[in-house]
Design an enzyme around this catalytic site. Structure first.
Site, PDB file in Angstrom:
ATOM      1  N   THR A   1       0.867  -1.182   0.000  1.00  0.00           N
ATOM      2  CA  THR A   1       0.000   0.000   0.000  1.00  0.00           C
ATOM      3  C   THR A   1       0.906   1.235   0.000  1.00  0.00           C
ATOM      4  OG1 THR A   1      -0.007   0.087   2.386  1.00  0.00           O
ATOM      5  CG2 THR A   1      -1.762  -1.183   1.375  1.00  0.00           C
TER       6      THR A   1
ATOM      7  N   GLU B   1      -5.725  -4.234  -0.197  1.00  0.00           N
ATOM      8  CA  GLU B   1      -6.070  -5.369   0.661  1.00  0.00           C
ATOM      9  C   GLU B   1      -7.242  -6.187   0.122  1.00  0.00           C
ATOM     10  OE1 GLU B   1      -5.458  -2.312   1.520  1.00  0.00           O
ATOM     11  OE2 GLU B   1      -4.372  -2.140   3.414  1.00  0.00           O
TER      12      GLU B   1
ATOM     13  N   LYS C   1     -15.754  16.797  10.873  1.00  0.00           N
ATOM     14  CA  LYS C   1     -16.718  16.687  11.978  1.00  0.00           C
ATOM     15  C   LYS C   1     -17.123  18.093  12.397  1.00  0.00           C
ATOM     16  CE  LYS C   1     -14.954  12.270  13.436  1.00  0.00           C
ATOM     17  NZ  LYS C   1     -13.563  12.054  13.024  1.00  0.00           N
TER      18      LYS C   1
ATOM     19  N   TRP D   1     -21.323  14.994  10.391  1.00  0.00           N
ATOM     20  CA  TRP D   1     -20.216  14.755   9.473  1.00  0.00           C
ATOM     21  C   TRP D   1     -20.470  15.388   8.114  1.00  0.00           C
ATOM     22  CZ3 TRP D   1     -18.775   8.845  10.219  1.00  0.00           C
ATOM     23  CH2 TRP D   1     -18.254   8.694  11.514  1.00  0.00           C
TER      24      TRP D   1
HETATM   25  P1  ADP Z   1      -3.120   3.374  -2.163  1.00  0.00           P
HETATM   26  O1  ADP Z   1      -3.593   3.811  -3.520  1.00  0.00           O
HETATM   27  O2  ADP Z   1      -3.249   4.432  -1.123  1.00  0.00           O
HETATM   28  O3  ADP Z   1      -1.913   2.543  -2.155  1.00  0.00           O
HETATM   29  P2  ADP Z   1      -5.309   1.658  -2.183  1.00  0.00           P
HETATM   30  O4  ADP Z   1      -5.377   1.641  -3.646  1.00  0.00           O
HETATM   31  O5  ADP Z   1      -5.361   0.374  -1.466  1.00  0.00           O
HETATM   32  O6  ADP Z   1      -4.084   2.348  -1.639  1.00  0.00           O
HETATM   33  O7  ADP Z   1      -6.414   2.653  -1.656  1.00  0.00           O
HETATM   34  C1  ADP Z   1      -7.648   2.198  -1.210  1.00  0.00           C
HETATM   35  C2  ADP Z   1      -8.513   3.350  -0.809  1.00  0.00           C
HETATM   36  O8  ADP Z   1      -8.813   4.173  -1.928  1.00  0.00           O
HETATM   37  C3  ADP Z   1      -9.849   2.938  -0.287  1.00  0.00           C
HETATM   38  O9  ADP Z   1      -9.791   2.561   1.066  1.00  0.00           O
HETATM   39  C4  ADP Z   1     -10.677   4.201  -0.507  1.00  0.00           C
HETATM   40  O10 ADP Z   1     -10.478   5.142   0.523  1.00  0.00           O
HETATM   41  C5  ADP Z   1     -10.096   4.753  -1.778  1.00  0.00           C
HETATM   42  N1  ADP Z   1     -10.955   4.384  -2.907  1.00  0.00           N
HETATM   43  C6  ADP Z   1     -10.751   3.426  -3.824  1.00  0.00           C
HETATM   44  N2  ADP Z   1     -11.733   3.402  -4.740  1.00  0.00           N
HETATM   45  C7  ADP Z   1     -12.608   4.377  -4.384  1.00  0.00           C
HETATM   46  C8  ADP Z   1     -13.846   4.862  -4.913  1.00  0.00           C
HETATM   47  N3  ADP Z   1     -14.384   4.361  -6.015  1.00  0.00           N
HETATM   48  N4  ADP Z   1     -14.458   5.854  -4.251  1.00  0.00           N
HETATM   49  C9  ADP Z   1     -13.929   6.400  -3.134  1.00  0.00           C
HETATM   50  N5  ADP Z   1     -12.774   5.995  -2.598  1.00  0.00           N
HETATM   51  C10 ADP Z   1     -12.108   5.001  -3.205  1.00  0.00           C
END
Ligand code: ADP
Length: 543
Positions: A181, A330, A439, A444
């Site tokens: 990640t 994940e 908040k 929210w």
């Molecule tokens: P990173 O890009 O930070 O390495 P990830 O790809 O695992 O990590 O990121 C996952 C996160 O991206 C999710 O927990 C969420 O917050 C955000 N995310 C992914 N797809 C969407 C979506 N369609 N809408 C809103 N948030 C999203």
């Protein structure tokens, strides 16, 4: 029934047998295009498997890549995992210290790299004591002089290796690939996928209510292969025999438009930032571009929330259906997919787009629910918000190197860190990340909704909303806006635009116009940095 393991080698064998002549178009540079076929990918990934055995790579060992979306990276996807080793796709946009950390944490044996990352690697090579060698993804004539220990040339390795190779019959739970990640705070964490989880996820992508990928598709692979395995689409394309168009390092608007047109692409996928850049190009060149040559039927938008403006523009300009999808490293990543139901047939466009801006419904293989802070399941009434948790056969149970089950609770739920609501039909809407939600006075405010509304303004190129401490309300929103090149916009104009789209008490207390916004290595707004940068900003509503 027969006990046949679900293996990545099974995907490449299937596609070579049944769709062996389908094209893989790989853009190595603006002038250098490599055209091969799925049949070639099988042959060359077998050569690669033999080459890895010659290099004494053992099953289970990790092989890193620092590479763009090209045919060679695709060969690594099948060759490395197919022979039983683990493909570790490193995100080259991470900071140097993070790259060092993850290559050492994964204990990678070899690093396969595109020559454009050579300088980056030379600078950190001393700090990678476990790496036995570096393999440049090029042919001998393109191999520069580099201060890298045990430097090898990919095309030489392949040329010297036999194309005959019998894939091992692995247990389907064997590890196949590893992604970290981005780790906006703390060190990146590794997620180790298995052959089984990868094949199951590919299957889901090929279902009509998944991503609907099929042999009739020509896929423009915009999502990087170092970002959660390009969302599993390379594997899914092998499963169904889709044509793959790989853009290499250049995903600028003009290049994407040219690929869509020249390769008859029907399907694509990418994060909102890439598509915002694409539309900036298309809209400022409408007079000279012929949009009728674009056959793009579906585009998957995910990684961050798809702004309404993107869904609308794809529909209006190209007749393209945006499949909004949610996932994370994940969750392999695809977990929620937004496809329409029979009840939505005949809806006015506006209402249909309301649905498409939601993240969608769980596909078979993942279970999703929202929970209160004390762990109670919350109602699916379309208004109650809670933390979203997920579980299923392609959801991580622990991070790489940690004890099994250590990333989940006793019921195997994995906490996503996202706040969401679910309606009675199961459509999920992500309202924020737990740490980004604003908040205000006990209620929210969704920073995502505000950002998407702001991006809907025709003069806005990008927007971010963060919560700032407020003496009366606890937190209040600050809107940061990047305007489109050559456009000017005032605070009052954008606030009055927003006031027609969001509740009054959600309206940002202040607006700041900036030249650019910071992004993470996967193209998401880097809110930690913005909060730091604007910590001292005084809101005009402060007494
Ligand atoms: P990173 O890009 O930070 O390495 P990830 O790809 O695992 O990590 O990121 C996952 C996160 O991206 C999710 O927990 C969420 O917050 C955000 N995310 C992914 N797809 C969407 C979506 N369609 N809408 C809103 N948030 C999203």
């Amino acid at each position: 029934m027969q006990q046949q393991p679900l293996l990545i080698s099974g995907l490449i064998e299937h596609v070579a047998m049944n769709h062996g002549r389908v094209n893989i178009v790989s853009h190595l540079s603006e002038t250098h295009v490599n055209r091969s076929t799925w049949g070639d990918v099988r042959t060359r990934s077998k050569r690669l498997a033999n080459a890895l055995e010659t290099l004494a790579v053992q099953p289970g060992q990790r092989i890193a890549t620092l590479a763009w979306n090209t045919h060679r990276h695709l060969e690594l996807y099948f060759g490395v995992s197919g022979m039983g080793a683990v493909l570790h796709t490193v995100n080259p946009r991470l900071f140097a210290e993070q790259i060092v950390y993850i290559i050492n944490h994964a204990a990678d044996e070899y690093v396969f790299f595109d020559v454009s990352f050579a300088d980056q690697l030379v600078a950190i090579a001393d700090e990678l004591p476990l790496v036995k060698g570096f393999v440049a993804l090029c042919d001998r004539s393109e191999l520069p002089q580099l201060a890298l220990p045990n430097l090898l040339c990919y095309e030489d390795l392949l040329a010297a290796a036999s194309p005959d190779y019998l894939w091992p019959e692995l247990d389907e739970n064997t590890a196949s690939s590893l992604c970290y990640t981005s780790g906006t705070t703390g060190n990146p964490k590794g997620v180790l996928y298995s052959h089984r989880s990868t094949v199951l996820q590919a299957w889901a992508a090929c279902t009509v209510d998944g991503l609907g990928l099929s042999a009739r598709d020509s896929v423009l692979l915009v999502a990087p292969m170092f970002h959660v395995n390009a969302w599993g689409v390379p594997y899914a394309s092998a499963m169904c025999g889709a044509k793959l168009v790989m853009p290499g390092h250049d995903v600028s608007g003009p290049r994407l438009f040219a690929h869509l047109r020249d390769e008859g692409c029907t399907f694509s996928l990418g994060v909102p930032t890439v598509w915002l850049g694409f539309f900036n190009y298309v809209e400022s060149n409408l007079a000279v571009l012929d949009l009728t040559n674009i056959r793009l039927a579906r585009v998957v938008v995910g990684g961050s929330a798809a702004p309404r403006a993107i869904v609308e523009k794809f529909h209006q300009l190209f007749g393209t259906f945006v499949i909004h999808s949610w996932g994370m490293t994940e969750t392999s990543p695809v977990a929620l997919v937004c496809n329409l139901l029979p009840a939505h047939e005949g809806l006015p466009l506006d209402k249909r787009i309301d649905i498409q801006t939601k993240q969608g419904r769980a596909i078979f293989g993942v279970e999703i629910d929202i929970f209160s802070p004390d762990g109670l399941r919350l109602p699916h009434d379309g208004t109650t918000v809670g933390e979203m948790k997920v579980r299923g056969p392609w959801v991580a149970s622990a991070y790489f190197g940690d004890a099994p089950g250590s990333a989940t609770d006793e019921q195997a739920w994995f906490s996503t860190g996202d706040v969401a609501l679910i309606d009675s039909e199961g459509f999920v809407q992500i309202t924020d990340r737990t740490k980004d939600v604003i908040k205000s006075g006990g209620e929210w405010i969704s920073s995502i909704d505000l950002e998407n509304a702001a991006v809907g303004h025709p003069k806005v190129s990008e927007a971010a909303v963060i919560g700032l401490a407020h003496s009366k309300w606890q937190e209040r929103p600050l809107l940061l806006v990047v305007t489109k090149p050559g456009e000017s916009l005032t605070r009052d104009e954008i606030l009055s635009f927003l006031s027609e789209r969001v509740a009054r008490w959600w309206l940002p207390d202040d607006v700041v116009f900036v030249d650019a916004l910071p992004h993470t290595a996967t193209g998401k707004l880097l809110k930690t940095k913005l909060r730091e940068q604007f910590r001292e900003h005084r809101l005009p509503t402060e007494v």
